[in-house]
Design a protein around this motif. Structure first.
Motif, PDB file in Angstrom:
ATOM      1  N   THR A   1       0.831  -1.208   0.000  1.00  0.00           N
ATOM      2  CA  THR A   1       0.000   0.000   0.000  1.00  0.00           C
ATOM      3  C   THR A   1       0.860   1.250   0.000  1.00  0.00           C
ATOM      4  O   THR A   1       1.823   1.340   0.745  1.00  0.00           O
ATOM      5  N   PHE A   2       0.499   2.227  -0.842  1.00  0.00           N
ATOM      6  CA  PHE A   2       1.159   3.524  -0.755  1.00  0.00           C
ATOM      7  C   PHE A   2       0.154   4.635  -0.520  1.00  0.00           C
ATOM      8  O   PHE A   2       0.524   5.752  -0.186  1.00  0.00           O
ATOM      9  N   LYS A   3      -1.150   4.341  -0.674  1.00  0.00           N
ATOM     10  CA  LYS A   3      -2.185   5.345  -0.411  1.00  0.00           C
ATOM     11  C   LYS A   3      -3.487   4.626  -0.110  1.00  0.00           C
ATOM     12  O   LYS A   3      -3.847   3.664  -0.766  1.00  0.00           O
ATOM     13  N   GLY A   4      -4.194   5.108   0.908  1.00  0.00           N
ATOM     14  CA  GLY A   4      -5.492   4.542   1.246  1.00  0.00           C
ATOM     15  C   GLY A   4      -6.517   5.637   1.455  1.00  0.00           C
ATOM     16  O   GLY A   4      -6.177   6.774   1.778  1.00  0.00           O
ATOM     17  N   ILE A   5      -7.777   5.279   1.260  1.00  0.00           N
ATOM     18  CA  ILE A   5      -8.879   6.211   1.474  1.00  0.00           C
ATOM     19  C   ILE A   5      -9.808   5.563   2.493  1.00  0.00           C
ATOM     20  O   ILE A   5     -10.324   4.468   2.266  1.00  0.00           O
ATOM     21  N   ASN A   6     -10.002   6.242   3.615  1.00  0.00           N
ATOM     22  CA  ASN A   6     -10.786   5.691   4.707  1.00  0.00           C
ATOM     23  C   ASN A   6     -12.147   6.365   4.761  1.00  0.00           C
ATOM     24  O   ASN A   6     -12.246   7.578   4.680  1.00  0.00           O
ATOM     25  N   SER A   7     -13.210   5.576   4.920  1.00  0.00           N
ATOM     26  CA  SER A   7     -14.551   6.140   5.008  1.00  0.00           C
ATOM     27  C   SER A   7     -14.929   6.500   6.441  1.00  0.00           C
ATOM     28  O   SER A   7     -15.770   7.348   6.658  1.00  0.00           O
ATOM     29  N   ASP A   8     -14.323   5.859   7.445  1.00  0.00           N
ATOM     30  CA  ASP A   8     -14.582   6.101   8.865  1.00  0.00           C
ATOM     31  C   ASP A   8     -16.035   5.925   9.286  1.00  0.00           C
ATOM     32  O   ASP A   8     -16.446   6.424  10.301  1.00  0.00           O
ATOM     33  N   ASN A   9     -16.847   5.235   8.487  1.00  0.00           N
ATOM     34  CA  ASN A   9     -18.256   5.104   8.871  1.00  0.00           C
ATOM     35  C   ASN A   9     -18.888   3.814   8.364  1.00  0.00           C
ATOM     36  O   ASN A   9     -20.070   3.792   8.062  1.00  0.00           O
ATOM     37  N   PHE A  10     -18.130   2.755   8.291  1.00  0.00           N
ATOM     38  CA  PHE A  10     -18.614   1.437   7.877  1.00  0.00           C
ATOM     39  C   PHE A  10     -19.051   1.386   6.415  1.00  0.00           C
ATOM     40  O   PHE A  10     -19.722   0.465   6.002  1.00  0.00           O
ATOM     41  N   ASN A  11     -18.720   2.375   5.616  1.00  0.00           N
ATOM     42  CA  ASN A  11     -19.043   2.355   4.191  1.00  0.00           C
ATOM     43  C   ASN A  11     -17.815   1.985   3.389  1.00  0.00           C
ATOM     44  O   ASN A  11     -16.698   2.027   3.870  1.00  0.00           O
ATOM     45  N   GLY A  12     -18.031   1.673   2.155  1.00  0.00           N
ATOM     46  CA  GLY A  12     -16.932   1.339   1.272  1.00  0.00           C
ATOM     47  C   GLY A  12     -17.416   1.330  -0.159  1.00  0.00           C
ATOM     48  O   GLY A  12     -18.334   2.058  -0.512  1.00  0.00           O
ATOM     49  N   ALA A  13     -16.815   0.484  -0.972  1.00  0.00           N
ATOM     50  CA  ALA A  13     -17.177   0.391  -2.387  1.00  0.00           C
ATOM     51  C   ALA A  13     -17.282  -1.074  -2.762  1.00  0.00           C
ATOM     52  O   ALA A  13     -16.454  -1.883  -2.364  1.00  0.00           O
ATOM     53  N   LYS A  14     -18.301  -1.410  -3.507  1.00  0.00           N
ATOM     54  CA  LYS A  14     -18.440  -2.783  -3.986  1.00  0.00           C
ATOM     55  C   LYS A  14     -17.703  -2.986  -5.293  1.00  0.00           C
ATOM     56  O   LYS A  14     -17.355  -4.097  -5.655  1.00  0.00           O
ATOM     57  N   ALA A  15     -17.472  -1.895  -6.036  1.00  0.00           N
ATOM     58  CA  ALA A  15     -16.822  -2.004  -7.344  1.00  0.00           C
ATOM     59  C   ALA A  15     -16.034  -0.738  -7.633  1.00  0.00           C
ATOM     60  O   ALA A  15     -16.329   0.327  -7.116  1.00  0.00           O
ATOM     61  N   VAL A  16     -15.014  -0.880  -8.463  1.00  0.00           N
ATOM     62  CA  VAL A  16     -14.250   0.250  -8.974  1.00  0.00           C
ATOM     63  C   VAL A  16     -14.252   0.137 -10.491  1.00  0.00           C
ATOM     64  O   VAL A  16     -14.334  -0.961 -11.038  1.00  0.00           O
ATOM     65  N   ALA A  17     -14.198   1.275 -11.165  1.00  0.00           N
ATOM     66  CA  ALA A  17     -14.274   1.264 -12.623  1.00  0.00           C
ATOM     67  C   ALA A  17     -13.363   2.338 -13.200  1.00  0.00           C
ATOM     68  O   ALA A  17     -12.933   3.247 -12.501  1.00  0.00           O
ATOM     69  N   ARG A  18     -13.135   2.219 -14.470  1.00  0.00           N
ATOM     70  CA  ARG A  18     -12.277   3.172 -15.187  1.00  0.00           C
ATOM     71  C   ARG A  18     -12.934   3.492 -16.516  1.00  0.00           C
ATOM     72  O   ARG A  18     -13.371   2.589 -17.227  1.00  0.00           O
ATOM     73  N   ASP A  19     -12.979   4.763 -16.879  1.00  0.00           N
ATOM     74  CA  ASP A  19     -13.576   5.198 -18.134  1.00  0.00           C
ATOM     75  C   ASP A  19     -12.452   5.465 -19.139  1.00  0.00           C
ATOM     76  O   ASP A  19     -11.605   6.318 -18.917  1.00  0.00           O
ATOM     77  N   MET A  20     -12.443   4.726 -20.231  1.00  0.00           N
ATOM     78  CA  MET A  20     -11.388   4.872 -21.229  1.00  0.00           C
ATOM     79  C   MET A  20     -11.812   5.728 -22.422  1.00  0.00           C
ATOM     80  O   MET A  20     -11.152   5.753 -23.447  1.00  0.00           O
ATOM     81  N   ALA A  21     -12.942   6.434 -22.299  1.00  0.00           N
ATOM     82  CA  ALA A  21     -13.434   7.269 -23.395  1.00  0.00           C
ATOM     83  C   ALA A  21     -12.431   8.366 -23.720  1.00  0.00           C
ATOM     84  O   ALA A  21     -11.696   8.842 -22.857  1.00  0.00           O
ATOM     85  N   SER A  22     -12.417   8.786 -24.935  1.00  0.00           N
ATOM     86  CA  SER A  22     -11.524   9.847 -25.387  1.00  0.00           C
ATOM     87  C   SER A  22     -11.785  11.123 -24.578  1.00  0.00           C
ATOM     88  O   SER A  22     -12.925  11.530 -24.391  1.00  0.00           O
ATOM     89  N   GLY A  23     -10.714  11.761 -24.100  1.00  0.00           N
ATOM     90  CA  GLY A  23     -10.843  13.010 -23.386  1.00  0.00           C
ATOM     91  C   GLY A  23     -11.128  12.856 -21.903  1.00  0.00           C
ATOM     92  O   GLY A  23     -11.262  13.842 -21.191  1.00  0.00           O
ATOM     93  N   VAL A  24     -11.219  11.631 -21.403  1.00  0.00           N
ATOM     94  CA  VAL A  24     -11.495  11.401 -19.992  1.00  0.00           C
ATOM     95  C   VAL A  24     -10.184  11.134 -19.261  1.00  0.00           C
ATOM     96  O   VAL A  24      -9.313  10.455 -19.790  1.00  0.00           O
ATOM     97  N   ALA A  25     -10.048  11.680 -18.060  1.00  0.00           N
ATOM     98  CA  ALA A  25      -8.854  11.385 -17.268  1.00  0.00           C
ATOM     99  C   ALA A  25      -8.730   9.888 -17.092  1.00  0.00           C
ATOM    100  O   ALA A  25      -9.696   9.223 -16.747  1.00  0.00           O
ATOM    101  N   LYS A  26      -7.557   9.325 -17.315  1.00  0.00           N
ATOM    102  CA  LYS A  26      -7.407   7.871 -17.352  1.00  0.00           C
ATOM    103  C   LYS A  26      -7.062   7.231 -16.030  1.00  0.00           C
ATOM    104  O   LYS A  26      -7.100   6.028 -15.908  1.00  0.00           O
ATOM    105  N   SER A  27      -6.734   7.984 -15.003  1.00  0.00           N
ATOM    106  CA  SER A  27      -6.371   7.326 -13.754  1.00  0.00           C
ATOM    107  C   SER A  27      -7.120   7.908 -12.566  1.00  0.00           C
ATOM    108  O   SER A  27      -6.591   8.056 -11.502  1.00  0.00           O
ATOM    109  N   VAL A  28      -8.369   8.243 -12.773  1.00  0.00           N
ATOM    110  CA  VAL A  28      -9.194   8.776 -11.698  1.00  0.00           C
ATOM    111  C   VAL A  28     -10.017   7.637 -11.114  1.00  0.00           C
ATOM    112  O   VAL A  28     -10.645   6.879 -11.833  1.00  0.00           O
ATOM    113  N   VAL A  29     -10.004   7.499  -9.802  1.00  0.00           N
ATOM    114  CA  VAL A  29     -10.817   6.483  -9.128  1.00  0.00           C
ATOM    115  C   VAL A  29     -11.645   7.178  -8.079  1.00  0.00           C
ATOM    116  O   VAL A  29     -11.205   8.037  -7.396  1.00  0.00           O
TER     117      VAL A  29
END
Length: 93
Positions: free
Chosen positions: A65-93
Motif C-alpha cells: 500500500t502507498f495510499k489509502g482512502i478511509n470512510s470512517d463510517n462502515f461504508n466502502g465500495a463494492k466495485a471500482v471502474a475506469r472510463d477509457m473514453a476519449s478526453g477522460v482522465a485515465k487514472s481517476v478512481v
C-alpha cells in the motif's frame, strides 16, 4: 480483514500508506491502472465495509500500500471502474 493487515506499517499512518484494506469485509473488487497517481502501474482494491481500515487502497504491483482512502463510517465500495473514453482522465478512481 483486519485493520492490522499487511500494510507497511500495519497500522494507520498520517500519509495513509499504513494498513491495507477494510476491517469488516473482504476485498470486493480490484482495478489495474497502467498509470496510477504515483506515475507507475498500480492496483486499486475496494471493500464494501471499512470502519478503521481503508475503503479503497492503492498498491504497487507487489501489493504494498502507498495510499489509502478511509470512510470512517462502515461504508466502502463494492466495485471500482475506469472510463477509457476519449478526453477522460485515465487514472481517476
Amino acid at each position: 480483514m483486519s485493520v492490522y493487515s499487511p500494510g507497511t506499517p500495519p497500522w494507520k499512518t498520517e500519509d495513509t500508506s499504513g494498513t491495507w484494506l477494510g476491517d469488516h469485509a473482504a476485498p470486493s473488487d480490484v482495478l489495474h491502472l497502467a498509470l496510477g497517481p504515483n506515475g507507475r502501474p498500480v492496483m486499486v482494491f475496494a471493500t464494501s465495509c471499512a470502519e478503521a481500515g481503508h475503503a479503497l487502497c492503492y498498491t504497487d504491483l507487489s501489493g504494498r500500500t502507498f495510499k489509502g482512502i478511509n470512510s470512517d463510517n462502515f461504508n466502502g465500495a463494492k466495485a471500482v471502474a475506469r472510463d477509457m473514453a476519449s478526453g477522460v482522465a485515465k487514472s481517476v478512481v
